[in-house]
Scaffold this motif. Structure first.
Motif, PDB file in Angstrom:
ATOM      1  N   PRO A 162       0.849  -1.184   0.064  1.00  0.00           N
ATOM      2  CA  PRO A 162      -0.052   0.090   0.169  1.00  0.00           C
ATOM      3  C   PRO A 162       1.003   1.245  -0.014  1.00  0.00           C
ATOM      4  CG  PRO A 162      -0.054  -1.020   2.134  1.00  0.00           C
ATOM      5  CD  PRO A 162       0.597  -1.937   1.105  1.00  0.00           C
ATOM      6  N   ALA A 163       0.156   2.357  -0.402  1.00  0.00           N
ATOM      7  CA  ALA A 163       1.039   3.544  -0.486  1.00  0.00           C
ATOM      8  C   ALA A 163       1.814   4.028   0.574  1.00  0.00           C
ATOM      9  CB  ALA A 163       0.062   4.768  -1.114  1.00  0.00           C
ATOM     10  N   GLU A 164       1.192   3.906   1.880  1.00  0.00           N
ATOM     11  CA  GLU A 164       1.677   4.488   2.893  1.00  0.00           C
ATOM     12  C   GLU A 164       2.961   3.775   3.418  1.00  0.00           C
ATOM     13  OE1 GLU A 164      -1.849   1.696   4.221  1.00  0.00           O
ATOM     14  OE2 GLU A 164      -1.368   3.213   2.644  1.00  0.00           O
ATOM     15  N   SER A 165       3.271   2.667   2.710  1.00  0.00           N
ATOM     16  CA  SER A 165       4.539   1.860   2.988  1.00  0.00           C
ATOM     17  C   SER A 165       5.589   2.071   1.899  1.00  0.00           C
ATOM     18  CB  SER A 165       4.123   0.489   3.295  1.00  0.00           C
ATOM     19  OG  SER A 165       3.043   0.197   4.142  1.00  0.00           O
ATOM     20  N   TRP A 166       5.279   2.867   0.757  1.00  0.00           N
ATOM     21  CA  TRP A 166       6.414   2.923  -0.165  1.00  0.00           C
ATOM     22  C   TRP A 166       7.560   3.505   0.138  1.00  0.00           C
ATOM     23  CZ3 TRP A 166       2.299   4.992  -4.218  1.00  0.00           C
ATOM     24  CH2 TRP A 166       1.604   4.081  -4.745  1.00  0.00           C
ATOM     25  N   ASP A 167       7.530   4.686   1.042  1.00  0.00           N
ATOM     26  CA  ASP A 167       8.786   5.306   1.495  1.00  0.00           C
ATOM     27  C   ASP A 167       8.780   5.652   2.985  1.00  0.00           C
ATOM     28  OD1 ASP A 167      10.034   6.087  -1.289  1.00  0.00           O
ATOM     29  OD2 ASP A 167       7.906   6.867  -1.837  1.00  0.00           O
ATOM     30  N   PRO A 168       9.029   4.616   3.761  1.00  0.00           N
ATOM     31  CA  PRO A 168       8.765   4.580   5.226  1.00  0.00           C
ATOM     32  C   PRO A 168       9.698   5.838   5.694  1.00  0.00           C
ATOM     33  CG  PRO A 168       9.511   2.502   4.508  1.00  0.00           C
ATOM     34  CD  PRO A 168       9.689   3.354   3.276  1.00  0.00           C
ATOM     35  N   ASN A 169       9.187   6.487   6.832  1.00  0.00           N
ATOM     36  CA  ASN A 169       9.728   7.314   7.621  1.00  0.00           C
ATOM     37  C   ASN A 169      11.034   6.721   8.225  1.00  0.00           C
ATOM     38  OD1 ASN A 169       9.313   6.255  10.459  1.00  0.00           O
ATOM     39  ND2 ASN A 169       7.150   6.842  10.011  1.00  0.00           N
ATOM     40  N   PRO A 170      11.918   7.743   8.604  1.00  0.00           N
ATOM     41  CA  PRO A 170      13.203   7.133   9.156  1.00  0.00           C
ATOM     42  C   PRO A 170      13.124   6.288  10.240  1.00  0.00           C
ATOM     43  CG  PRO A 170      13.274   9.529   8.993  1.00  0.00           C
ATOM     44  CD  PRO A 170      12.022   9.090   8.834  1.00  0.00           C
ATOM     45  N   GLU A 171      12.202   6.376  11.246  1.00  0.00           N
ATOM     46  CA  GLU A 171      12.215   5.318  12.127  1.00  0.00           C
ATOM     47  C   GLU A 171      11.769   3.907  11.916  1.00  0.00           C
ATOM     48  OE1 GLU A 171       9.476   4.545  16.241  1.00  0.00           O
ATOM     49  OE2 GLU A 171       9.933   6.768  15.579  1.00  0.00           O
ATOM     50  N   GLU A 172      10.632   3.880  11.092  1.00  0.00           N
ATOM     51  CA  GLU A 172      10.218   2.454  10.320  1.00  0.00           C
ATOM     52  C   GLU A 172      11.241   1.958   9.633  1.00  0.00           C
ATOM     53  OE1 GLU A 172       7.964  -0.817   9.251  1.00  0.00           O
ATOM     54  OE2 GLU A 172       7.959   0.703  10.987  1.00  0.00           O
ATOM     55  N   ALA A 173      11.831   2.969   8.746  1.00  0.00           N
ATOM     56  CA  ALA A 173      13.003   2.472   7.954  1.00  0.00           C
ATOM     57  C   ALA A 173      14.031   1.915   8.502  1.00  0.00           C
ATOM     58  CB  ALA A 173      13.592   3.266   7.105  1.00  0.00           C
ATOM     59  N   LYS A 174      14.369   2.471   9.882  1.00  0.00           N
ATOM     60  CA  LYS A 174      15.281   1.726  10.631  1.00  0.00           C
ATOM     61  C   LYS A 174      15.062   0.461  11.372  1.00  0.00           C
ATOM     62  CE  LYS A 174      18.762   2.531  14.536  1.00  0.00           C
ATOM     63  NZ  LYS A 174      18.536   1.062  15.077  1.00  0.00           N
ATOM     64  N   ARG A 175      13.698   0.147  11.566  1.00  0.00           N
ATOM     65  CA  ARG A 175      13.126  -0.959  12.046  1.00  0.00           C
ATOM     66  C   ARG A 175      13.383  -2.197  11.235  1.00  0.00           C
ATOM     67  NH1 ARG A 175       9.302  -4.341  11.953  1.00  0.00           N
ATOM     68  NH2 ARG A 175       8.159  -3.305  10.354  1.00  0.00           N
ATOM     69  N   GLN A 176      12.730  -1.587   9.885  1.00  0.00           N
ATOM     70  CA  GLN A 176      12.880  -2.894   8.833  1.00  0.00           C
ATOM     71  C   GLN A 176      14.242  -3.174   8.262  1.00  0.00           C
ATOM     72  OE1 GLN A 176      10.454  -1.578   5.393  1.00  0.00           O
ATOM     73  NE2 GLN A 176       9.060  -0.864   6.537  1.00  0.00           N
ATOM     74  N   LYS A 177      15.334  -2.184   8.377  1.00  0.00           N
ATOM     75  CA  LYS A 177      16.406  -2.498   8.005  1.00  0.00           C
ATOM     76  C   LYS A 177      17.314  -3.162   9.110  1.00  0.00           C
ATOM     77  CE  LYS A 177      17.695   1.921   6.955  1.00  0.00           C
ATOM     78  NZ  LYS A 177      18.528   3.040   6.686  1.00  0.00           N
ATOM     79  N   ASP A 178      16.926  -3.087  10.312  1.00  0.00           N
ATOM     80  CA  ASP A 178      17.621  -3.853  11.385  1.00  0.00           C
ATOM     81  C   ASP A 178      17.009  -5.406  11.364  1.00  0.00           C
ATOM     82  OD1 ASP A 178      18.907  -1.768  12.312  1.00  0.00           O
ATOM     83  OD2 ASP A 178      17.536  -1.197  14.006  1.00  0.00           O
ATOM     84  N   ALA A 179      15.811  -5.305  11.235  1.00  0.00           N
ATOM     85  CA  ALA A 179      15.267  -6.881  11.162  1.00  0.00           C
ATOM     86  C   ALA A 179      15.664  -7.768   9.994  1.00  0.00           C
ATOM     87  CB  ALA A 179      13.700  -6.626  10.777  1.00  0.00           C
ATOM     88  N   PHE A 180      15.887  -6.975   8.904  1.00  0.00           N
ATOM     89  CA  PHE A 180      16.288  -7.626   7.447  1.00  0.00           C
ATOM     90  C   PHE A 180      17.806  -8.059   7.673  1.00  0.00           C
ATOM     91  CE2 PHE A 180      18.530  -7.529   3.391  1.00  0.00           C
ATOM     92  CZ  PHE A 180      17.637  -8.245   2.738  1.00  0.00           C
ATOM     93  N   HIS A 181      18.564  -7.132   8.108  1.00  0.00           N
ATOM     94  CA  HIS A 181      20.246  -7.582   8.439  1.00  0.00           C
ATOM     95  C   HIS A 181      20.278  -8.581   9.588  1.00  0.00           C
ATOM     96  CE1 HIS A 181      21.595  -5.052   5.227  1.00  0.00           C
ATOM     97  NE2 HIS A 181      20.764  -4.113   5.531  1.00  0.00           N
ATOM     98  N   ALA A 182      19.493  -8.489  10.655  1.00  0.00           N
ATOM     99  CA  ALA A 182      19.725  -9.451  11.679  1.00  0.00           C
ATOM    100  C   ALA A 182      19.319 -10.797  11.224  1.00  0.00           C
ATOM    101  CB  ALA A 182      18.656  -8.992  12.800  1.00  0.00           C
TER     102      ALA A 182
END
Length: 200
Positions: A162-182
């Motif tokens: 959905p559109a609200e998830s295309w370009d996440p805010n910095p906090e959400e982006a960090k959460r996603q990146k941390d989970a992905f790399h972990a």
């Protein structure tokens, strides 16, 4: 007459490409195949990896062509927090005929369901398609037009982000990146690994 392994790689790829050429096919190789400086110019480079020695530029100077798919923005097995949609839409593309296309990639070793694969692919695939076919336009206009496509996605059973998830805010982006790399560090711990995948 070869002085290192990179030149050996180029020599080998040239041999394979010559065989394919004789059979009416054109070769595409990852851009690290050009690091030896001896790759035949009719071989297309799929540019994904950083190029510190400008092997890609040398290949282009010899008449070579490219497909643009840099790992830092076009690898769409990464979450949107790592590779948001805007940088994909704004992918730099040469206009002199050296870049003959672009691509998003979806390595699926950490993607557990067809629905998740579709979420990662769509609508980022639309962004790269418009970029390659039409050039960079206005991103906000693109997003507005793209939102109108969601009924079409639904008609074809496509699960799109959905559109609200295309370009996440910095906090959400960090959460996603941390989970992905972990997930790479947790590969030997199945329970923890699955929990992290569920967060992505």
């Amino acid at each position: 007459g070869l002085s290192n392994l990179r030149e050996l790689q180029g020599y080998f790829m040239n041999r394979v490409a010559a065989f394919l050429r004789q059979n009416g096919r054109r070769s595409i190789v990852w851009n690290d195949g050009a690091y030896g400086g001896n790759l035949d110019p009719d071989i297309v480079l799929h540019v994904w990896f950083p190029d510190p020695d400008d092997a890609v530029g040398i290949h282009v100077a010899k008449g070579g062509q490219l497909i643009s798919a840099p790992v830092d923005r076009c690898y769409c097995d990464y979450p949107h927090g790592e590779h948001p949609q805007r940088p994909i839409y704004e992918l730099p593309m040469a206009t002199d005929g050296t870049v003959i296309g672009g691509q998003t990639l979806h390595w699926s070793e950490h993607i557990r369901t067809p629905e998740r694969l579709q979420e990662l692919a769509w609508p980022r695939g639309v962004a790269i398609a418009e970029r390659c076919w039409s050039g960079v336009g206005d991103y906000d206009d693109f997003c507005n037009r793209l939102k109108a496509m969601f009924p079409v996605f639904g008609d074809f059973g496509v699960v799109a982000t959905p559109a609200e998830s295309w370009d996440p805010n910095p906090e959400e982006a960090k959460r996603q990146k941390d989970a992905f790399h972990a997930q790479f560090d947790a590969a030997n711990d199945g329970e923890k690994y699955e929990a992290q995948l569920a967060m992505m």
